[in-house]
Scaffold this motif. Structure first.
Motif, mmCIF file in Angstrom:
data_model
loop_
_atom_site.group_PDB
_atom_site.id
_atom_site.type_symbol
_atom_site.label_atom_id
_atom_site.label_comp_id
_atom_site.label_asym_id
_atom_site.label_seq_id
_atom_site.Cartn_x
_atom_site.Cartn_y
_atom_site.Cartn_z
ATOM 1 N N ALA A 60 0.831 -1.207 0.000
ATOM 2 C CA ALA A 60 0.000 0.000 0.000
ATOM 3 C C ALA A 60 0.866 1.258 0.000
ATOM 4 O O ALA A 60 0.446 2.309 -0.457
ATOM 5 C CB ALA A 60 -0.940 0.008 1.196
ATOM 6 N N VAL A 61 2.082 1.119 0.520
ATOM 7 C CA VAL A 61 3.051 2.209 0.553
ATOM 8 C C VAL A 61 4.235 1.789 -0.303
ATOM 9 O O VAL A 61 4.811 0.729 -0.081
ATOM 10 C CB VAL A 61 3.539 2.474 2.004
ATOM 11 N N SER A 62 4.583 2.590 -1.282
ATOM 12 C CA SER A 62 5.741 2.305 -2.125
ATOM 13 C C SER A 62 6.996 2.907 -1.501
ATOM 14 O O SER A 62 6.983 4.074 -1.095
ATOM 15 C CB SER A 62 5.515 2.919 -3.513
ATOM 16 N N ALA A 63 8.061 2.129 -1.415
ATOM 17 C CA ALA A 63 9.322 2.626 -0.853
ATOM 18 C C ALA A 63 9.804 3.841 -1.637
ATOM 19 O O ALA A 63 10.220 4.842 -1.047
ATOM 20 C CB ALA A 63 10.369 1.520 -0.853
ATOM 21 N N LYS A 64 9.737 3.764 -2.942
ATOM 22 C CA LYS A 64 10.198 4.878 -3.781
ATOM 23 C C LYS A 64 9.394 6.138 -3.495
ATOM 24 O O LYS A 64 9.960 7.219 -3.316
ATOM 25 C CB LYS A 64 10.079 4.498 -5.253
ATOM 26 N N ASN A 65 8.068 6.018 -3.454
ATOM 27 C CA ASN A 65 7.226 7.171 -3.174
ATOM 28 C C ASN A 65 7.451 7.704 -1.770
ATOM 29 O O ASN A 65 7.433 8.913 -1.553
ATOM 30 C CB ASN A 65 5.758 6.837 -3.378
ATOM 31 N N LEU A 66 7.667 6.821 -0.832
ATOM 32 C CA LEU A 66 7.916 7.227 0.542
ATOM 33 C C LEU A 66 9.201 8.047 0.640
ATOM 34 O O LEU A 66 9.236 9.087 1.299
ATOM 35 C CB LEU A 66 7.998 5.991 1.441
ATOM 36 N N LEU A 67 10.233 7.614 -0.048
ATOM 37 C CA LEU A 67 11.494 8.358 -0.040
ATOM 38 C C LEU A 67 11.331 9.716 -0.724
ATOM 39 O O LEU A 67 11.860 10.717 -0.243
ATOM 40 C CB LEU A 67 12.605 7.545 -0.702
ATOM 41 N N GLU A 68 10.616 9.754 -1.833
ATOM 42 C CA GLU A 68 10.376 11.025 -2.529
ATOM 43 C C GLU A 68 9.572 11.985 -1.654
ATOM 44 O O GLU A 68 9.863 13.174 -1.601
ATOM 45 C CB GLU A 68 9.637 10.794 -3.846
ATOM 46 N N LEU A 69 8.574 11.455 -0.995
ATOM 47 C CA LEU A 69 7.691 12.261 -0.155
ATOM 48 C C LEU A 69 8.431 12.902 1.004
ATOM 49 O O LEU A 69 8.151 14.030 1.384
ATOM 50 C CB LEU A 69 6.543 11.383 0.372
ATOM 51 N N THR A 70 9.387 12.183 1.579
ATOM 52 C CA THR A 70 9.994 12.621 2.833
ATOM 53 C C THR A 70 11.376 13.234 2.720
ATOM 54 O O THR A 70 11.945 13.629 3.723
ATOM 55 C CB THR A 70 10.061 11.448 3.838
ATOM 56 N N LYS A 71 11.921 13.356 1.512
ATOM 57 C CA LYS A 71 13.267 13.905 1.431
ATOM 58 C C LYS A 71 13.251 15.428 1.504
ATOM 59 O O LYS A 71 12.279 16.077 1.130
ATOM 60 C CB LYS A 71 13.989 13.416 0.184
#
Length: 77
Positions: A60-71
């Protein structure tokens, strides 16, 4: 998904489960949420919390999107 908090909420068990799968304290995860970002070590390749959170969320959470979101802007450069 617009924040780390939203991503963590997609994991069944929420913050305690996220802390467990990442091998950190619940307090550490709350610090991530307060800052809306993962720790520096995630961006330097020392840890792989985003991948662990992706697995815990059953995709449900993509690692790639999570990193983009939080950098931060520094990490984006």
């Amino acid at each position: 998904m617009n924040s780390l908090k939203e991503a963590i909420n997609l994991i069944e068990g929420g913050v305690p489960k996220a802390a467990d799968v990442c091998g950190v304290s619940v307090r550490a995860v709350y610090k991530w949420l307060d800052r809306n970002r993962l720790p520096r070590t995630e961006y330097t390749g020392e840890t792989s919390y985003a991948k662990k959170l992706e697995a815990a969320s059953n995709g449900a959470v993509s690692a790639k999107n999570l990193l983009e979101l939080t950098k931060t802007p520094t990490e984006a450069a």
